[in-house]
Structures are given as C-alpha cells and as structure tokens.
Scaffold this motif. Structure first.
Motif, mmCIF file in Angstrom:
data_model
loop_
_atom_site.group_PDB
_atom_site.id
_atom_site.type_symbol
_atom_site.label_atom_id
_atom_site.label_comp_id
_atom_site.label_asym_id
_atom_site.label_seq_id
_atom_site.Cartn_x
_atom_site.Cartn_y
_atom_site.Cartn_z
ATOM 1 N N VAL A 9 -16.949 79.537 -68.320
ATOM 2 C CA VAL A 9 -17.711 79.636 -69.561
ATOM 3 C C VAL A 9 -19.343 79.643 -69.383
ATOM 4 O O VAL A 9 -19.974 80.166 -69.766
ATOM 5 N N ILE A 10 -19.819 79.026 -68.242
ATOM 6 C CA ILE A 10 -21.168 78.927 -68.142
ATOM 7 C C ILE A 10 -21.779 80.289 -67.745
ATOM 8 O O ILE A 10 -22.869 80.391 -68.034
ATOM 9 N N ALA A 11 -20.908 80.878 -66.878
ATOM 10 C CA ALA A 11 -21.588 82.407 -66.459
ATOM 11 C C ALA A 11 -21.450 83.078 -67.712
ATOM 12 O O ALA A 11 -22.379 84.069 -67.916
ATOM 13 N N ALA A 12 -20.357 83.143 -68.623
ATOM 14 C CA ALA A 12 -20.284 83.884 -69.793
ATOM 15 C C ALA A 12 -21.479 83.596 -70.705
ATOM 16 O O ALA A 12 -22.132 84.534 -71.324
ATOM 17 N N GLY A 13 -21.670 82.446 -70.940
ATOM 18 C CA GLY A 13 -22.899 82.181 -71.745
ATOM 19 C C GLY A 13 -24.029 82.578 -71.566
ATOM 20 O O GLY A 13 -24.951 82.959 -72.250
ATOM 21 N N GLY A 14 -24.311 82.389 -70.180
ATOM 22 C CA GLY A 14 -25.466 82.688 -69.634
ATOM 23 C C GLY A 14 -25.751 84.412 -69.769
ATOM 24 O O GLY A 14 -26.947 84.789 -69.957
ATOM 25 N N ALA A 15 -24.696 85.041 -69.432
ATOM 26 C CA ALA A 15 -24.584 86.538 -69.606
ATOM 27 C C ALA A 15 -25.132 86.925 -71.206
ATOM 28 O O ALA A 15 -25.836 87.942 -71.319
ATOM 29 N N LEU A 16 -24.422 86.200 -72.156
ATOM 30 C CA LEU A 16 -24.786 86.428 -73.571
ATOM 31 C C LEU A 16 -26.523 86.064 -73.842
ATOM 32 O O LEU A 16 -26.787 86.986 -74.418
ATOM 33 N N ALA A 17 -26.809 84.882 -73.433
ATOM 34 C CA ALA A 17 -28.113 84.698 -73.592
ATOM 35 C C ALA A 17 -29.113 85.665 -73.027
ATOM 36 O O ALA A 17 -30.229 86.097 -73.590
ATOM 37 N N SER A 18 -28.724 86.233 -71.699
ATOM 38 C CA SER A 18 -29.755 86.868 -70.786
ATOM 39 C C SER A 18 -29.780 88.256 -71.796
ATOM 40 O O SER A 18 -30.849 88.945 -72.042
ATOM 41 N N GLU A 19 -28.774 88.826 -72.328
ATOM 42 C CA GLU A 19 -28.444 90.060 -73.007
ATOM 43 C C GLU A 19 -29.400 89.954 -74.318
ATOM 44 O O GLU A 19 -30.284 90.832 -74.803
ATOM 45 N N LEU A 20 -29.411 88.591 -74.945
ATOM 46 C CA LEU A 20 -30.118 88.649 -76.235
ATOM 47 C C LEU A 20 -31.700 88.539 -76.053
ATOM 48 O O LEU A 20 -32.357 89.015 -76.820
ATOM 49 N N ALA A 21 -32.194 87.697 -75.069
ATOM 50 C CA ALA A 21 -33.533 87.908 -74.675
ATOM 51 C C ALA A 21 -33.983 89.086 -74.254
ATOM 52 O O ALA A 21 -35.119 89.335 -74.790
ATOM 53 N N ALA A 22 -33.607 89.846 -73.431
ATOM 54 C CA ALA A 22 -33.675 91.100 -73.016
ATOM 55 C C ALA A 22 -33.739 92.306 -74.201
ATOM 56 O O ALA A 22 -34.691 93.034 -74.286
ATOM 57 N N ALA A 23 -32.465 92.307 -74.921
ATOM 58 C CA ALA A 23 -32.818 93.172 -76.254
ATOM 59 C C ALA A 23 -33.738 92.624 -77.012
ATOM 60 O O ALA A 23 -34.387 93.696 -77.731
ATOM 61 N N LEU A 24 -33.934 91.523 -77.502
ATOM 62 C CA LEU A 24 -35.048 91.262 -78.625
ATOM 63 C C LEU A 24 -36.431 91.691 -78.094
ATOM 64 O O LEU A 24 -37.078 92.006 -78.711
ATOM 65 N N SER A 25 -36.770 91.080 -76.750
ATOM 66 C CA SER A 25 -37.954 91.574 -76.077
ATOM 67 C C SER A 25 -38.329 93.086 -76.173
ATOM 68 O O SER A 25 -39.289 93.606 -76.323
ATOM 69 N N GLY A 26 -37.314 93.752 -75.907
ATOM 70 C CA GLY A 26 -37.263 95.388 -75.481
ATOM 71 C C GLY A 26 -37.611 95.975 -77.003
ATOM 72 O O GLY A 26 -38.461 96.666 -77.161
ATOM 73 N N LEU A 27 -36.918 95.425 -77.950
ATOM 74 C CA LEU A 27 -36.985 95.845 -79.286
ATOM 75 C C LEU A 27 -38.578 95.507 -79.648
ATOM 76 O O LEU A 27 -38.991 96.515 -80.520
ATOM 77 N N LEU A 28 -38.975 94.340 -79.711
ATOM 78 C CA LEU A 28 -40.539 94.158 -79.950
ATOM 79 C C LEU A 28 -41.522 94.914 -79.181
ATOM 80 O O LEU A 28 -42.331 95.486 -79.861
ATOM 81 N N ILE A 29 -41.291 95.376 -77.918
ATOM 82 C CA ILE A 29 -42.203 95.943 -77.160
ATOM 83 C C ILE A 29 -42.181 97.498 -77.783
ATOM 84 O O ILE A 29 -43.260 98.124 -78.144
ATOM 85 N N ILE A 30 -40.756 98.218 -77.977
ATOM 86 C CA ILE A 30 -40.929 99.635 -78.348
ATOM 87 C C ILE A 30 -41.135 99.750 -79.684
ATOM 88 O O ILE A 30 -41.862 100.741 -80.232
ATOM 89 N N GLY A 31 -40.772 98.591 -80.691
ATOM 90 C CA GLY A 31 -41.279 98.824 -81.964
ATOM 91 C C GLY A 31 -42.850 98.811 -82.259
ATOM 92 O O GLY A 31 -43.448 99.661 -82.798
ATOM 93 N N THR A 32 -43.690 97.974 -81.481
ATOM 94 C CA THR A 32 -45.050 97.894 -81.592
ATOM 95 C C THR A 32 -45.629 99.186 -80.904
ATOM 96 O O THR A 32 -46.479 99.759 -81.568
ATOM 97 N N GLY A 33 -45.012 99.718 -79.779
ATOM 98 C CA GLY A 33 -45.279 101.001 -79.547
ATOM 99 C C GLY A 33 -45.320 102.308 -80.373
ATOM 100 O O GLY A 33 -46.126 102.999 -80.508
ATOM 101 N N PHE A 34 -44.215 102.396 -81.047
ATOM 102 C CA PHE A 34 -43.885 103.410 -81.997
ATOM 103 C C PHE A 34 -44.970 103.068 -83.268
ATOM 104 O O PHE A 34 -45.218 104.107 -84.018
ATOM 105 N N SER A 35 -44.943 101.676 -83.596
ATOM 106 C CA SER A 35 -46.050 101.488 -84.961
ATOM 107 C C SER A 35 -47.352 102.061 -84.526
ATOM 108 O O SER A 35 -48.024 102.614 -85.461
#
Length: 436
Positions: free
Chosen positions: A185-211
């Motif tokens: 479970v520790i590996a699955a939880g780490g995978a979920l947390a990592s995808e959440l961090a990468a997706a939100l950070s990427g969305l913030l960056i590309i959203g700023t660029g498009f704006s």
C-alpha cells in the motif's frame, strides 16, 4: 528543430531522467527492504493496470498531440497548436475518468479473477484515482516536448519522483507508529501522491503560459475538424498501446503461474518475479534514460522535418540515432555482464538479482536502439507499422512464457525478451529502409 536545440533538449531530459532513476533505485531498495520481494511482486502485478489505463486514455493521444503541435508550430500556427492541446487533453481526461470509475467499482473482480491475487484489491482502488491525473500530466508533457521546452517536463518528472519517495516513506512511518503491517500500500499511495503533485504543478504552469498570451479555451476554432484529426491519428496508436499492454499484462499474470509449473511455490514465484521486475530489470534499463530522452526529442523533430520536406536530413538522423544507441547498448551490456553479480549483492543484497542482471544484459543494444527506431517511425506517421512489429515481438515473448518458463524457469522468459528485441530491431530497420 536545430541540432543545438535537439542536443540541449536531450541533455536536459537525460539529466533529469538519470537523477530520477537514481532516486528510483534508492526507492526500490527501500521497498525491497520494507515490504520484501513478495510485496514488490504484488505491486508489480498492478502496474500493468496503470499501463492499460494510460494506453486506453492518453498514450495514443499524447503521441499525436506532440506530433500535431510540432507540425503546427513549425508552420507558425500557434493558436491552432493550443486548440489541439486543449481538445486532446479534454478527451483524454474524459476517457480516464470513466476508466477510473470502472476500475474502482470492479477492483475485487480484477484482483481475484484477473490478477489471481486478492491482496491487490486495495492497491487497485488507490491507483484508480491516479488515472485522470496521469492523463493530464502526460498531455501537458506532450505540449512542452513539441514546443522544445524540455525543462518543464524534466522538472515535473523530478517532482513526481521526489513526492513518490517522500510520501511512501511518510506512509511507512505512520504505519510503523501505529504497529500496522507495512504492505505494498505504501507504494500505491506514493504513486497516487506523485501523480497529484505533477498534474497540479503542470496545470498551473501551462495555465499561466496560456493566460500570458490571452488564450481562451472557449474560443477554440474548428473543434470538430481538430477532434477528427486527433482521433483518426491516435486510433492506431491507441490500438498499438492497448494491444501491447494487454499482451504485456498477460505476461505479468502468466509468469508467476508458469513458474509454479516449474515446481516453484506460489510465494517463491512472486519473489522471483519481484526480484526480476523490481530490481534486476530496472537496473539494466537505467542507461536508457539517455536513449529515451533522445527519442522524446526525435519524434516531434522528425514530424517537423517531414512537414518541411527534409527527407535527406531524416535519413541522416535515423542512421546516427541507431548507431549511437547500439554503441551505448553494447557498452552497457559489457558493464552489466561483468559487474552484475557484484551490483546485485551490493545494492539489493541478492545474489539472485545479480544473476538476472548478468543474464539480461545482452538485450541492451537492441532495447536502446528500438526506442529510437520506434520514435522515428511514429514521427513519420508509421503507427500501423509499429503496431504490427510490436505485436510480433510481444507474441514471441508470450510464447516463451507459455512453453519455455515451465521447463527453464525465469531464464526462459529472459531468452524470450532477448529474441523479441532482436526481432523488433530487424523489423524496424527493414521498415525504415523501405520508407520513401
């Protein structure tokens, strides 16, 4: 794309890839010590589910987005490139959300009936939440790869890996403090947390660029035409990914079962599989950070040159890429062959891992070259050709799993991997040689 831009982009991706893999190796060592080889084997059983989700939702669209955005950017049609990104990403997210719900609701069935491991039920439920996040992250990466801004995907990759390690370790500490058994479970939880961090950070960056260029998704033009082009181009790619992933998942399910037919207990079979896929194979794949980075840059570069009619340049790049990957693979094969036993004992405290590292080292030249050759074929739009070639290679591997593993153990699977990579190299080279 100029040679300077290509080299710079490849260098940035290689550095981030190597750092990420170094972190990943320490992470795998941590997992092997905290949850054991059997726990690693259980987690490896659910990894194909993530791969299937990516194949169905975003892999084909991601490749097409990179190709279409690169060609539109080369022709100066920047708004259309952004429209393509937004429509493609929205489609991938929709597919991912549907698949996430299906996987979550049917986790018990998947675990017991398909994977034949009821212990993976909780892992499947956790990972189901990561499907939309992974789709978003992949599409954002494709936009910046096409735009030759590799520093952003590289930063997101490092962030993802760091969050994975830190969150897994945090879960490990929490479980230990409450005297709860530490499981996969520790590996699955780490995978979920990592995808959440990468997706939100990427969305913030590309959203700023498009704006910053006053782009609005509400003003997308020719949406039906763009979606038709995306789906027409992504369909063979998606079929390719789905077929290969399903066949690869079949391998994952079959290998422990066929190992049992060789007279190995179920727990030992999982341990052997965990050592091979969680320790030995990732080590041999470590240098592929260089070839993977070059391949990521190759696909949009080839698409751009094809749009501009530079066929001679494409031939030169193909020859240089193939010879460079083969040379790197040969050097790595020699290194892993002679140092494999020592590395296995030093890093993983496992003589078995060292034996597997030595045995599988021979795939390096062909595996690394195939990464570049596949990217070039995709850049030329030869997605159907790649589908046929990859299908032939993986069917050969499955044949070895079915007929060689019960008699030879895991060595039968290793031989199947080697022969399938050789076959794939020959087929790719033959196809490129006959390209106009």
């Amino acid at each position: 794309m100029s040679k300077k831009s290509f080299v710079r982009g490849t260098f940035i991706l290689t550095c981030s890839g190597l750092i990420s893999r170094i972190i990943g190796f320490f992470y795998r060592i941590f997992l092997s010590h905290s949850i054991g080889a059997q726990g690693v084997g259980l987690y490896q059983l659910v990894v194909p589910l993530q791969n299937i989700a990516a194949a169905l939702t975003s892999s084909g669209i991601q490749t097409v987005l990179s190709r279409l955005i690169a060609s539109r950017t080369a022709l100066g049609r920047h708004k259309e490139a952004r429209d393509i990104f937004c429509l493609g990403t929205a489609s991938a997210l929709l597919f991912a959300l549907v698949l996430s719900c299906i996987s979550y609701r049917n986790s018990a069935f998947i675990a017991s009936r398909i994977l034949k491991a009821p212990q993976t039920d909780s892992l499947i439920r956790i990972l189901a939440f990561s499907f939309p996040l992974s789709a978003l992250h992949s599409c954002i990466n494709s936009y910046y790869f096409a735009a030759k801004r590799t520093s952003i995907p590289s930063a997101l990759q490092l962030l993802e890996q760091l969050v994975r390690v830190c969150s897994s370790y945090l879960i490990y500490l929490i479980l230990n403090s409450k005297n709860i058994p530490v499981t996969a479970v520790i590996a699955a939880g780490g995978a979920l947390a990592s995808e959440l961090a990468a997706a939100l950070s990427g969305l913030l960056i590309i959203g700023t660029g498009f704006s910053s260029v006053h782009y609005s998704f509400l003003k997308v033009e020719n949406a039906k035409t763009i979606l038709r082009e995306i789906f027409r181009a992504s369909l063979p790619l998606t079929l390719n990914k789905v077929l290969l992933t399903l066949l690869g998942s079949m391998e994952v399910v079959l290998i422990p079962q066929r190992l049992c037919m060789a007279g190995i207990s179920s727990s030992d079979a999982l341990s052997i599989y965990g050592i091979f896929t969680g320790m030995a194979l990732p080590l041999v794949l470590f240098p592929s950070a260089v070839t993977n980075s070059a391949s990521v840059m190759l696909m949009p570069s080839i698409a751009e040159m094809q749009a501009l009619g530079r066929r001679k340049r494409i031939r030169n790049i193909t020859a240089q890429s193939c010879s460079g990957c083969m040379l790197l693979g040969t050097i790595c094969a020699l290194f892993f062959f002679f140092s494999g036993p020592f590395i296995g004992k030093f890093l993983f405290h496992s003589a078995t891992a060292g034996t597997y590292i030595r045995t599988i080292s021979f795939i390096c030249p062909f595996l690394y070259a195939n990464t570049a050759l596949t990217s070039i074929l995709h850049g030329l739009g030869k997605t159907g050709t790649c589908l046929l070639h990859n299908g032939a290679g993986i069917l050969l591997r499955i044949a070895f799993v079915l007929f060689a593993v019960p008699h030879m153990g895991i060595r039968g699977y290793i031989y199947g991997i080697l022969l399938s990579e050789i076959l794939l190299s020959l087929l790719h080279i033959f196809a490129l040689y006959h390209c106009e």
